[in-house]
Scaffold this motif. Structure first.
Motif, PDB file in Angstrom:
ATOM      1  N   ARG A  75      66.571  31.277 -43.827  1.00  0.00           N
ATOM      2  CA  ARG A  75      66.754  31.763 -45.365  1.00  0.00           C
ATOM      3  C   ARG A  75      65.760  31.704 -46.149  1.00  0.00           C
ATOM      4  N   GLY A  76      64.352  31.912 -45.475  1.00  0.00           N
ATOM      5  CA  GLY A  76      63.209  32.081 -46.347  1.00  0.00           C
ATOM      6  C   GLY A  76      62.530  30.844 -47.177  1.00  0.00           C
ATOM      7  N   ARG A  77      63.270  29.749 -46.884  1.00  0.00           N
ATOM      8  CA  ARG A  77      62.732  28.537 -47.730  1.00  0.00           C
ATOM      9  C   ARG A  77      61.646  27.861 -46.699  1.00  0.00           C
ATOM     10  N   GLU A  78      60.553  28.439 -46.864  1.00  0.00           N
ATOM     11  CA  GLU A  78      59.517  27.872 -45.946  1.00  0.00           C
ATOM     12  C   GLU A  78      58.948  26.604 -45.960  1.00  0.00           C
ATOM     13  N   GLU A  79      59.083  26.067 -47.467  1.00  0.00           N
ATOM     14  CA  GLU A  79      58.482  24.705 -47.519  1.00  0.00           C
ATOM     15  C   GLU A  79      59.561  23.549 -47.148  1.00  0.00           C
ATOM     16  N   GLN A  80      60.789  23.929 -47.017  1.00  0.00           N
ATOM     17  CA  GLN A  80      61.651  23.111 -46.550  1.00  0.00           C
ATOM     18  C   GLN A  80      61.678  23.142 -44.859  1.00  0.00           C
ATOM     19  N   ALA A  81      61.420  24.247 -44.445  1.00  0.00           N
ATOM     20  CA  ALA A  81      61.063  24.484 -42.876  1.00  0.00           C
ATOM     21  C   ALA A  81      59.737  23.748 -42.438  1.00  0.00           C
ATOM     22  N   THR A  82      58.681  23.542 -43.182  1.00  0.00           N
ATOM     23  CA  THR A  82      57.384  22.886 -42.878  1.00  0.00           C
ATOM     24  C   THR A  82      57.986  21.451 -43.181  1.00  0.00           C
ATOM     25  N   ALA A  83      58.646  20.935 -44.108  1.00  0.00           N
ATOM     26  CA  ALA A  83      58.886  19.535 -44.101  1.00  0.00           C
ATOM     27  C   ALA A  83      59.868  18.902 -43.083  1.00  0.00           C
ATOM     28  N   ALA A  84      60.766  19.945 -42.515  1.00  0.00           N
ATOM     29  CA  ALA A  84      61.476  19.432 -41.542  1.00  0.00           C
ATOM     30  C   ALA A  84      60.691  19.398 -40.234  1.00  0.00           C
ATOM     31  N   LEU A  85      59.787  20.298 -39.995  1.00  0.00           N
ATOM     32  CA  LEU A  85      58.704  20.220 -39.026  1.00  0.00           C
ATOM     33  C   LEU A  85      58.074  19.061 -39.064  1.00  0.00           C
ATOM     34  N   GLY A  86      57.620  18.638 -40.119  1.00  0.00           N
ATOM     35  CA  GLY A  86      56.650  17.348 -40.067  1.00  0.00           C
ATOM     36  C   GLY A  86      57.598  16.213 -39.628  1.00  0.00           C
ATOM     37  N   PHE A  87      58.779  15.975 -40.102  1.00  0.00           N
ATOM     38  CA  PHE A  87      59.902  15.015 -39.794  1.00  0.00           C
ATOM     39  C   PHE A  87      60.024  15.152 -38.202  1.00  0.00           C
ATOM     40  N   ALA A  88      60.187  16.141 -37.728  1.00  0.00           N
ATOM     41  CA  ALA A  88      60.697  16.314 -36.313  1.00  0.00           C
ATOM     42  C   ALA A  88      59.156  15.769 -35.372  1.00  0.00           C
ATOM     43  N   SER A  89      58.162  16.052 -36.101  1.00  0.00           N
ATOM     44  CA  SER A  89      56.840  15.598 -35.352  1.00  0.00           C
ATOM     45  C   SER A  89      56.741  14.192 -35.599  1.00  0.00           C
ATOM     46  N   ALA A  90      57.062  13.754 -36.516  1.00  0.00           N
ATOM     47  CA  ALA A  90      56.866  12.312 -36.708  1.00  0.00           C
ATOM     48  C   ALA A  90      57.988  11.409 -35.745  1.00  0.00           C
ATOM     49  N   ALA A  91      59.280  12.053 -35.738  1.00  0.00           N
ATOM     50  CA  ALA A  91      60.318  11.412 -34.877  1.00  0.00           C
ATOM     51  C   ALA A  91      59.871  11.702 -33.285  1.00  0.00           C
ATOM     52  N   GLY A  92      59.100  12.704 -33.014  1.00  0.00           N
ATOM     53  CA  GLY A  92      58.677  12.827 -31.447  1.00  0.00           C
ATOM     54  C   GLY A  92      57.709  11.925 -31.187  1.00  0.00           C
ATOM     55  N   LEU A  93      56.572  11.812 -32.092  1.00  0.00           N
ATOM     56  CA  LEU A  93      55.580  10.591 -32.267  1.00  0.00           C
ATOM     57  C   LEU A  93      56.322   9.397 -31.875  1.00  0.00           C
ATOM     58  N   GLY A  94      57.144   9.007 -32.828  1.00  0.00           N
ATOM     59  CA  GLY A  94      57.952   7.760 -32.588  1.00  0.00           C
ATOM     60  C   GLY A  94      58.693   7.475 -31.302  1.00  0.00           C
ATOM     61  N   PHE A  95      59.277   8.542 -30.617  1.00  0.00           N
ATOM     62  CA  PHE A  95      59.655   8.545 -29.382  1.00  0.00           C
ATOM     63  C   PHE A  95      58.574   8.171 -28.139  1.00  0.00           C
ATOM     64  N   LEU A  96      57.446   8.787 -28.432  1.00  0.00           N
ATOM     65  CA  LEU A  96      56.686   8.525 -27.570  1.00  0.00           C
ATOM     66  C   LEU A  96      56.117   7.063 -27.758  1.00  0.00           C
TER      67      LEU A  96
END
Length: 232
Positions: A110-131
Motif C-alpha cells: 500500500r506504499g506505507r513504508e514507515e509502517q512496513a519498516t516498523a513491522a520489520l523491526g518487530f519481526a526482527s525482535a521476535a526472531g531474536l527472542g526465538f533464538l
C-alpha cells in the motif's frame, strides 16, 4: 519415512503446478502480435523467488530426513527433559514474527513504508527472542549434563534446533539488510519485493518448527506428526 514421502508428494505437486504455469508447450513465435518471437511473457519469472523456492525445498527435505531419522531412532515415549512452556513461548515468538512480516508486506504494497519498516523491526525482535529462548534451552540441557550424555532425544534436539536456528539467523540477516536500506538510504528502494521474499522464508521456517515441536514435545498436533513419522 511417511513424512518424507508426503513431503516429496507435496513438492512434486507444487513443481507440477509451477511448470504448468510456464506454458512450456506454447509456441509464441506463431502468435500474431507477440512482443518477442522467442520469449513468452508468462514464462518470465522472478529468479530470486525461484532461487528461494529451490533453497526452501532443499532445506525442507533435509529437515524431513532428520525428522524421519528421529522417529526411527527415538522411542515415542522419550521426551526432551525441558520445560515445554519455554518452547511454547519461542513458538509464539516465531509465529509473531511471521505475522509481523505479513503485516509489513501488506503495508509495503500500500506504499506505507514507515509502517512496513516498523513491522520489520518487530519481526526482527521476535526472531531474536526465538533464538534467545532456544539458547536458554540449550544452556539448561548443558547445565544438567544432558548434552554430553548418550540420550538420543537430546542429541537430536540439539542437532535439529541448531540447524533451524542457523536458518533463523540467516533470515534475521536478510531482515536487517532490508530494514537498514529502508531507514538509511536517502531514496530507499521499494520494500514490497523484499518483504514478500522474507514472508515466504519465515512462513516456511514456522511450518518446519511446528513439525519439529510436535515431534519433540507433546502438542495437540503430535498425534498427526507421529502417524506420519513413526513406523507402524
Amino acid at each position: 519415512m511417511s513424512l518424507v514421502l508426503a513431503y516429496l508428494a507435496v513438492l512434486g505437486a507444487f513443481a507440477a503446478r509451477w511448470l504448468a504455469q510456464q506454458h512450456l508447450a506454447d509456441r509464441p513465435w506463431l502468435t500474431v502480435g507477440s512482443p518477442h518471437p522467442l520469449v513468452a511473457p508468462a514464462a518470465i519469472t522472478a529468479p530470486t523467488r525461484l532461487g528461494l523456492g529451490i533453497f526452501l525445498a532443499s532445506a525442507g527435505l533435509l529437515f524431513s530426513l532428520l525428522v524421519a531419522a528421529y522417529a526411527m531412532r527415538v522411542p515415542g515415549t522419550a521426551l526432551v527433559p525441558l520445560d515445554p512452556r519455554l518452547l511454547w513461548l519461542t513458538t509464539f515468538l516465531l509465529a509473531g514474527a511471521s505475522l509481523a512480516l505479513h503485516g509489513a508486506h501488506a503495508a509495503a504494497r500500500r506504499g506505507r513504508e514507515e509502517q512496513a519498516t516498523a513491522a520489520l523491526g518487530f519481526a526482527s525482535a521476535a526472531g531474536l527472542g526465538f533464538l534467545g529462548g532456544q539458547a536458554f534451552a540449550w544452556h539448561a540441557l548443558w547445565q544438567a549434563g544432558l548434552v554430553q550424555g548418550p540420550d538420543a532425544a537430546v542429541a537430536f534436539f540439539c542437532l535439529i534446533t541448531a540447524l533451524h536456528g542457523l536458518h533463523i539467523l540467516a533470515g534475521l540477516v536478510a531482515l536487517a539488510w532490508i530494514t537498514a536500506r529502508a531507514a538509511l538510504l536517502p531514496r530507499p528502494p521499494r520494500l514490497e519485493p523484499g518483504t514478500a521474499l522474507c514472508t515466504l522464508y519465515w512462513d516456511a521456517l514456522l511450518a518446519v518448527w511446528l513439525v519439529l515441536f510436535g515431534l519433540l514435545f507433546r502438542t495437540p498436533w503430535s498425534g498427526l506428526i507421529d502417524a506420519l513419522c513413526r513406523p507402524g
